[in-house]
Design a protein around this motif. Structure first.
Motif, PDB file in Angstrom:
ATOM      1  N   UNK A 244     -88.152  34.931 -57.236  1.00 13.49           N
ATOM      2  CA  UNK A 244     -88.721  34.976 -58.592  1.00 13.49           C
ATOM      3  C   UNK A 244     -88.404  36.258 -59.345  1.00 13.49           C
ATOM      4  N   UNK A 245     -87.763  37.219 -58.689  1.00 16.19           N
ATOM      5  CA  UNK A 245     -87.547  38.510 -59.323  1.00 16.19           C
ATOM      6  C   UNK A 245     -88.751  39.426 -59.148  1.00 16.19           C
ATOM      7  N   UNK A 246     -88.603  40.673 -59.562  1.00 12.91           N
ATOM      8  CA  UNK A 246     -89.662  41.670 -59.403  1.00 12.91           C
ATOM      9  C   UNK A 246     -89.992  42.238 -60.772  1.00 12.91           C
TER      10      UNK A 246
ATOM     11  N   UNK B  76     -84.936  39.104 -48.733  1.00 14.76           N
ATOM     12  CA  UNK B  76     -84.211  38.213 -49.644  1.00 14.76           C
ATOM     13  C   UNK B  76     -84.326  36.755 -49.195  1.00 14.76           C
ATOM     14  N   UNK B  77     -84.215  36.509 -47.899  1.00 10.91           N
ATOM     15  CA  UNK B  77     -84.342  35.141 -47.389  1.00 10.91           C
ATOM     16  C   UNK B  77     -85.741  34.585 -47.651  1.00 10.91           C
ATOM     17  N   UNK B  78     -86.752  35.406 -47.415  1.00  8.58           N
ATOM     18  CA  UNK B  78     -88.129  34.942 -47.611  1.00  8.58           C
ATOM     19  C   UNK B  78     -88.405  34.647 -49.073  1.00  8.58           C
ATOM     20  N   UNK B  79     -87.944  35.556 -49.967  1.00  3.43           N
ATOM     21  CA  UNK B  79     -88.158  35.331 -51.405  1.00  3.43           C
ATOM     22  C   UNK B  79     -87.425  34.083 -51.871  1.00  3.43           C
ATOM     23  N   UNK B  80     -86.201  33.836 -51.373  1.00  2.00           N
ATOM     24  CA  UNK B  80     -85.417  32.656 -51.776  1.00  2.00           C
ATOM     25  C   UNK B  80     -86.071  31.374 -51.286  1.00  2.00           C
TER      26      UNK B  80
ATOM     27  N   UNK C  37     -83.648  35.777 -59.745  1.00  2.11           N
ATOM     28  CA  UNK C  37     -83.683  36.530 -58.497  1.00  2.11           C
ATOM     29  C   UNK C  37     -83.514  38.027 -58.739  1.00  2.11           C
ATOM     30  N   UNK C  38     -83.396  38.770 -57.670  1.00  3.19           N
ATOM     31  CA  UNK C  38     -83.284  40.228 -57.758  1.00  3.19           C
ATOM     32  C   UNK C  38     -82.110  40.698 -56.925  1.00  3.19           C
TER      33      UNK C  38
END
Length: 544
Positions: free
Chosen positions: A472-474, A438-442, A522-523
């Motif tokens: 970005x979501x999945x 989650x941190x990396x995606x954010x 986000x996801x």
């Protein structure tokens, strides 16, 4: 001394000695048998000539008329024809009527060998005898002369062959025999050299002591490895196994496995299919008797032929534990590094403020730092009594700050009723993976100032963790594939393991994990772990 020699030398000597001994024994027996046979044959020849002479009408009439001249002429001619040493003819009293030495005519035949020919003259029997006479040792055949008119025995015929003749014949055959024995001995030595050389090549030039040492090392290595190992030959019979295999497969340790058909010990095995196809299987995950295993199957080849299959297997949870322990160590290292980096920057900032005499700002910064950490620590102490889970969350909080992000923990979170059976190291590994992703995606999508939210609850029968990111979501078609091994949204290599391990742990514990896209962007990953683990296997059981 013999043991100090090389194996090849020992084999040549041993096989050569055995061949020589066999050759000598066979040659000695053959020579003895040949000598006896020749003696018997020459004796029978002498007897046959004696009977032939005794049946000649001229001899019968010559004996009746005592015609010595006729009998001597006949005896010399027949002796020359049959290569006999002598032919002696006597009357019914064994008085010589024909003899090679004229001086002995008229004398008794008993003065030669003490045998008056009683068996021939009295019993009418032809026989063979070995005796010394005036002409030396000879093999003699004696036969009675019978008058066909009245059946009376009227004389005796003695035919002799010199033993020198017999010995010369025997010697002639013996030289042939000795030649054959020599060839056999040479052939034995050559065969010993060939057999020893091929045997030495077959065992890769090793000595017996080296083979014994390698066997002991192999057994020690086989029993020391923590993976189960089973090997079969080309007929499907077990040739190798270790203690770990017995323990892992739950087999009877008293059962003699060596030589047993694999289909009898493990009826539903896949080794026979590898034996038939020759195609190896690597890192195949199977379930067997309630435990997940990672299995490798490799055909054993000798040239182009498949002579067996080796299978190695290990419980999946052991590998997962290693991976999770490495992940946990990495998390600890990241936490320490982030804390060191963060506090180093703040200490430099505080030192700078003090140097420029901005004491109020320095105190405010110190108070803010203490206040933030104190609030987080107070929340963790109240909501998460477990120190391992709390330590993990504190480390992720510091990691987020280092990345320029915020990790917000729902103040209404509660995670106090964590069952003792739930492995803490695996739980924090799973939770750490979800927060790190989650941190990396954010960071990649939102940049600095982004927020990752964590909510926890232990109400009801499940432990529930929700992790929200601002990534970005999945895509919908990828929401299940991201849990597969090697699948990752990150472009760099070396990813695609974390979520796979998460799914493996969740499946083993009997929980579920879902992923959905938030309307605000986000996801959201939601993890459900039952307080009582499931005992059902998610896939059919397949032995190694």
């Amino acid at each position: 001394m013999f043991r100090k020699l090389k194996l090849k030398t020992r084999m040549i000597l041993a096989l050569g000695l055995v061949g020589a001994l066999q050759t000598l024994l066979i040659g000695g027996f053959a020579g003895h048998y040949l000598s006896d046979s020749l003696h018997d044959q020459i004796g029978q020849r002498a007897l046959m000539v004696a009977k032939t002479v005794a049946a000649m009408p001229a001899v019968i009439s010559g004996v009746r008329s005592r015609d010595q001249a006729l009998l001597n002429r006949l005896s010399r001619r027949v002796a020359a024809t049959n290569e006999a040493l002598f032919i002696v003819i006597g009357d019914h009293n064994a008085i010589r009527l024909a003899h090679p030495d004229p001086a002995r005519l008229g004398h008794s035949m008993g003065d030669d060998d003490g045998d008056y020919g009683r068996r021939a003259l009295v019993d009418g029997e032809g026989y063979v005898a070995l005796a010394r006479g005036s002409l030396g040792f000879s093999m003699r055949g004696k036969a009675p002369i019978v008058d066909p008119a009245n059946g009376d025995i009227v004389g005796i015929v003695s035919v002799g062959y010199a033993l020198d003749q017999v010995l010369a014949t025997i010697q002639r055959y013996q030289w042939v025999l000795y030649g054959v024995m020599g060839l056999m001995l040479v052939a034995s030595v050559i065969a010993a050299v060939i057999i020893a050389s091929r045997f030495k090549r077959a065992i890769f030039g090793l000595e017996p002591e080296e083979i014994a040492r390698l066997f002991e090392e192999r057994e020690a290595t086989l029993q020391s490895v923590r993976e189960g190992i089973i090997a079969i030959d080309r007929h499907g019979h077990i040739t190798t196994f270790n203690r770990t295999a017995i323990d892992t497969l739950g087999l009877d340790p008293e059962l003699p496995l060596t030589g047993q058909p694999i289909n009898r010990v493990l009826p539903e095995n896949n080794l026979m299919s590898v034996l038939a196809s020759g195609e190896p299987d690597f890192d195949e995950e199977v379930w067997f008797r309630g435990q997940q295993m990672v299995v490798n199957r490799l055909p054993v080849r000798q040239g182009d032929d498949i002579i067996g299959v080796v299978s190695s297997f290990r419980r999946r949870d052991e590998l997962d534990q290693i991976s999770q322990q490495l992940t946990r160590i990495r998390q600890y290292a990241d936490t320490l590094r982030s804390q060191t980096h963060e506090y180093s920057n703040k200490l430099h900032t505080i030192a700078g403020l003090i140097q420029i005499d901005a004491r109020d700002e320095a105190l405010a910064l110190i108070g803010s730092e203490v206040s933030d950490h104190q609030a987080l620590i107070q929340l963790l102490l109240e909501a998460v009594p477990d120190p391992v889970i709390a330590g993990c969350l504190l480390g992720k909080y510091n990691r987020a700050r280092e990345m320029g992000l915020r990790l917000e923990i729902d103040p209404d979170s509660q995670m106090a009723d964590v069952p003792d059976a739930l492995p803490r190291d695996q739980l924090v590994s799973v939770l750490g993976n979800l927060i790190d992703n989650a941190l990396e995606a954010t960071r990649q999508h939102h940049g600095a100032g982004g927020t990752v939210s964590l909510s926890m609850t232990d109400l009801g029968h499940d432990l529930i963790f929700e992790v929200d990111d601002q990534g970005p979501g999945i895509p919908d078609d990828q929401q299940q594939r991201i849990f597969e091994r090697g699948v990752s949204s990150k472009p760099s290599e070396g990813h695609g393991i974390g979520l796979y391990l998460v799914r493996q742990f969740v499946n083993r514990w009997g929980g579920t994990i879902t992923v959905e896209n938030r309307q605000s962007g986000g996801s959201r990953f939601t993890l459900y772990l039952p307080k009582q683990p499931s005992t059902q296997s998610p896939t059919p059981e397949t032995p190694p």
